[in-house]
Structure formats: C-alpha cells, structure tokens
Scaffold this active site. Structure first.
Site, short mmCIF file in Angstrom:
data_model
loop_
_atom_site.label_atom_id
_atom_site.label_comp_id
_atom_site.label_asym_id
_atom_site.label_seq_id
_atom_site.Cartn_x
_atom_site.Cartn_y
_atom_site.Cartn_z
N ASN A 17 0.81 -1.23 0.00
CA ASN A 17 0.00 0.00 0.00
C ASN A 17 0.84 1.28 0.00
OD1 ASN A 17 -3.15 -0.26 0.21
ND2 ASN A 17 -2.29 -2.03 1.27
N HIS A 65 -5.45 3.38 3.07
CA HIS A 65 -6.22 2.17 3.40
C HIS A 65 -7.72 2.37 3.21
CE1 HIS A 65 -2.55 0.69 5.84
NE2 HIS A 65 -2.56 0.19 4.63
N PRO A 99 -2.25 -8.20 6.05
CA PRO A 99 -3.60 -8.71 5.77
C PRO A 99 -4.62 -7.97 6.63
CG PRO A 99 -2.05 -10.51 6.13
CD PRO A 99 -1.36 -9.25 6.56
N GLU A 224 13.68 2.65 13.93
CA GLU A 224 13.09 3.81 13.24
C GLU A 224 12.94 4.99 14.20
OE1 GLU A 224 10.11 3.14 9.82
OE2 GLU A 224 9.60 1.64 11.29
#
Ligand SMILES: CC(C)=CCNc1ncnc2c1ncn2[C@@H]1O[C@H](COP(=O)(O)O)[C@@H](O)[C@H]1O
Ligand SMILES: [Zn+2]
Length: 372
Positions: A17, A65, A99, A224
C-alpha cells in the site's frame, strides 16, 4: 539513471500500500470524492505534502487504506506494483503487506491475501514466478522465453505478511498461521511494521517465535526511533533481516555486525521522514564500508515518489559508487532473499550472464540494450 534502470535489481523491502502509483491513488481518491465519502479539502494537505514527518506518513497510510479496502482494488494495486517493479528490471521482488479484515466489505485476512494472489495471477505483461519449487525438484534454469526476437521479462515475486504494531498478540498469531497456510502460494515470511511509536514489540514475540519455529523467515522494522532497549532486544531475537537501523548506537552496531544480520536500507524513506538528518550522514556508508550485508530498497515507492533505480542512483551520487560497485551491491542482495535455494541459483545465473555482457561493453547506450 538509465544505467540504474537497465541493471537487474533485487527489492527486499516494499510495502504494497506504500507502492501505489500516483495516478491510481488519485483515481481512487476522485472516486470516493464523487461518492461523497471524502472531501478533497480534507485530504489535500496529506496527499500533496512533500516532506512528511513520521506521524504524517502514518496518517497518509490510514487514508490510503480507506481507498484500497475492497478486494478488486487490492488485486489491482498488486498487479500494478509488480508491473512497475518489473518495468525497471527488478528481477526478484519480496512484496510485503498487512492482511486486513474489513467486515463492511466482507473481507477477512484470508480473502485479503487471496485478492493479492489474484493480482499476481492476473499479470500478463511479464512472466511472474511466485509458486515455490519443490525442494527436490532438479529442474534446470530456464531463461526467459524469446518472442518475436524480444526476451520476455520475468520477475520472481515472494510475499511477506506484515504484522501491524497496532494489532494484538492474537491478531499477529492469526497472520502467522495464514502465512503458513499460504506458503504453497509464495508466502515466505513475516514482517513487523507499523508506527514505531505505537505498541511494544514484545506483544508480537510469541507470534514471531512461532513463525520462526515453523520455518518462516522474519524481518523486523528496527531502529526507526531512538529506542535503545527495543533495538537491543530485536537484535537479540536474531531476525533473518532488519529494516532501517536508523537510531543505532555504538553497542547496537557492534551487536549487528557480530550477528551479521543483513540490513534493508531505505535511503529516500529515511531522509523524507527525517529519521536520518541528511543523506550524506546516512549509515549506508558506514555499513557499506564495513562490508556488512545490506540491500538497497524503496520501502514505499508511491508515498516517497521513488523507485529502486532511483535509490541506486542516489547511492551512487551520494557515496561515490561506480557502476561496478552498484552492480555488485545489487548482485549481493541475492544472498539475502527469503526464497528457496533454487531461486537463489537462478538469480545468480541472471547476474552472471549480465556481468558477462557488461564485461564486453563500455558505453551507456550499449548497456541500455542489455535485456535480462
Ligand atoms: C518512518 C516511516 C514512516 C517510514 C516508512 N516506514 C515504515 N515504517 C513502518 N511501517 C511502515 C513503513 N512504511 C509502511 N509501513 C507499514 O506498511 C503499511 C502499508 O502497506 P500495507 O498496508 O501493509 O500493504 C503501513 O500502514 C505500515 O503499517
Ligand atoms: Zn518499511
């Protein structure tokens, strides 16, 4: 740049995505605006902004999304993302995606992955190899077929299922079980990703351990944010690869190097989200000079307006890599893929045959003609 495009490449860190074409995102946004679901002025600033903070990037993912909730769209973006990577001569792509369950459109995590697989199967413009070979199959390397004098492109694709740091232990376990079920269809591993400021990664340890016990490969988004304890614990877990490694301290570098865990390097992503201050101080140089195993990757080519060829060009321009170094960097990434040894062997042959051709040519224009 043309040379970077022509060179065969291996992509190990790409989120489905995050890799959507701009034109597709815009089309999907317009459709929702047309239906009155969305007001452009509300999303304009999220879509059009160039440098996004970490928090803003995750806002953008929430928006994406909303645009990609139905099965057909998941199928479409999968097809387009693979076509785009193949078009720039990525010969092996490990595509990762989370998923998602969405009752309102009858989507389960299982049907989400089915939609991804439908996307893989729907590609006709290139040959897509995604079904794993039997370990005992001794089939010989078959070069891509020649049609009308042109070599048809071929791309190997394998899938990683991502666990989002917003999920529960149970939801993560469900994803791992799904990955195991989908192994015959090219799922090779598990990724832990999502907003690093959310959740505690130990929530997912039982699922990650289970994945590893069952023979799935594991890669973790690591470092991160400056979270020394988490970085240390993640390295202690010894995943087969990690992504990013931005906020590492001396002790983490030592631990990383002694365990030889390959690092997925995402230059543009790190600069754009300001997890490194600037490209010239990026830890790529440190790891590259130390000959630590690494692979250049895009992370989110759509969100960060990049592609793998561009990442190689940036590395070349910023760190003084010549063509030979770039080629070797790309070739070495083969050793860090999660697919079986047969795929590795096939990829080595592809790189070897291109290396032979490179050896006999000297100009950019002749290199452009090299078809892989
Ligand atoms: C620091 C920063 C924001 C850079 C981007 N680096 C990332 N760090 C962690 N998770 C990510 C990153 N990029 C994408 N993802 C994950 O991948 C998802 C999008 O792809 P997918 O829905 O899994 O198909 C995002 O919602 C997020 O969970
Ligand atoms: Zn990522």
């Amino acid at each position: 740049m043309e040379w970077c495009v022509s060179m065969p490449k291996i992509e190990l860190h790409a989120h489905l995505n995050g890799s959507i074409r701009d034109s597709t995102l815009l089309e999907l946004t317009k459709a929702l605006i047309g239906k009155g679901v969305m007001n452009f002025s509300e999303v304009e600033h999220i879509i059009l902004k160039y440098n996004r903070s970490l928090k803003e990037v995750f806002k953008l993912f929430d928006l994406i999304h909303i645009l990609t909730t139905d099965h057909n769209t998941v199928t479409r973006i999968t097809r387009e993302v693979i076509e785009d990577f193949a078009s720039e001569n990525v010969v092996y792509l490990e595509l990762r995606t989370t998923p998602k369950k969405n009752d309102s459109v009858g989507m389960s995590k299982h049907s989400y992955v089915e939609a991804v697989l439908k996307g893989l199967r729907s590609i006709t413009s290139v040959d897509v190899d995604f079904i794993p070979h039997c370990e005992d199959s001794k089939t010989l390397f078959t070069p891509a077929p020649v049609i009308n004098g042109h070599v048809r492109k071929k791309i190997f694709v394998r899938l990683l299922l991502s666990i989002d740091r917003r999920e529960t232990t149970e939801a993560a376990m469900e994803t791992v079980k799904l990955a195991l079920e989908m192994r015959p269809y090219g799922v090779v591993g598990i990724d832990l990703s999502g907003n690093p400021s959310i959740g505690d990664w130990t929530t997912y340890l039982p699922a990650l351990k289970f994945a590893r016990e069952q023979g799935l490969y594991v890669t973790l988004h690591c470092g991160e944010l400056p979270n020394s304890k988490e970085i240390k614990n993640m390295l202690d877990f010894r995943p087969q690869r990690i992504g990013h490694a931005c906020f590492f301290e001396d002790e983490h570098w030592r631990q990383l190097k002694s365990s030889n865990i390959p690092v997925e390097i995402c230059l543009t992503s790190n600069v754009r989200t300001m997890t490194v201050p600037s490209i010239d101080v990026h830890h790529f140089a440190h790891l590259y000079n130390a000959k630590h195993p690494l692979a250049l990757c895009t992370d989110d080519s759509g969100v960060f307006s990049t592609c793998l060829s561009k990442e190689y060009k940036i590395a070349a321009d910023s760190f003084g890599l010549g063509r030979r170094e770039m080629f070797e960097l790309s070739r070495n990434a083969v050793e860090h893929i999660f697919a079986d040894s047969k795929v590795k062997e096939d990829l080595r042959k592809i790189f070897n045959s291109v290396a032979k051709k490179y050896g006999s040519v000297t100009t950019v224009s002749s290199l452009e003609n090299i078809c892989i």
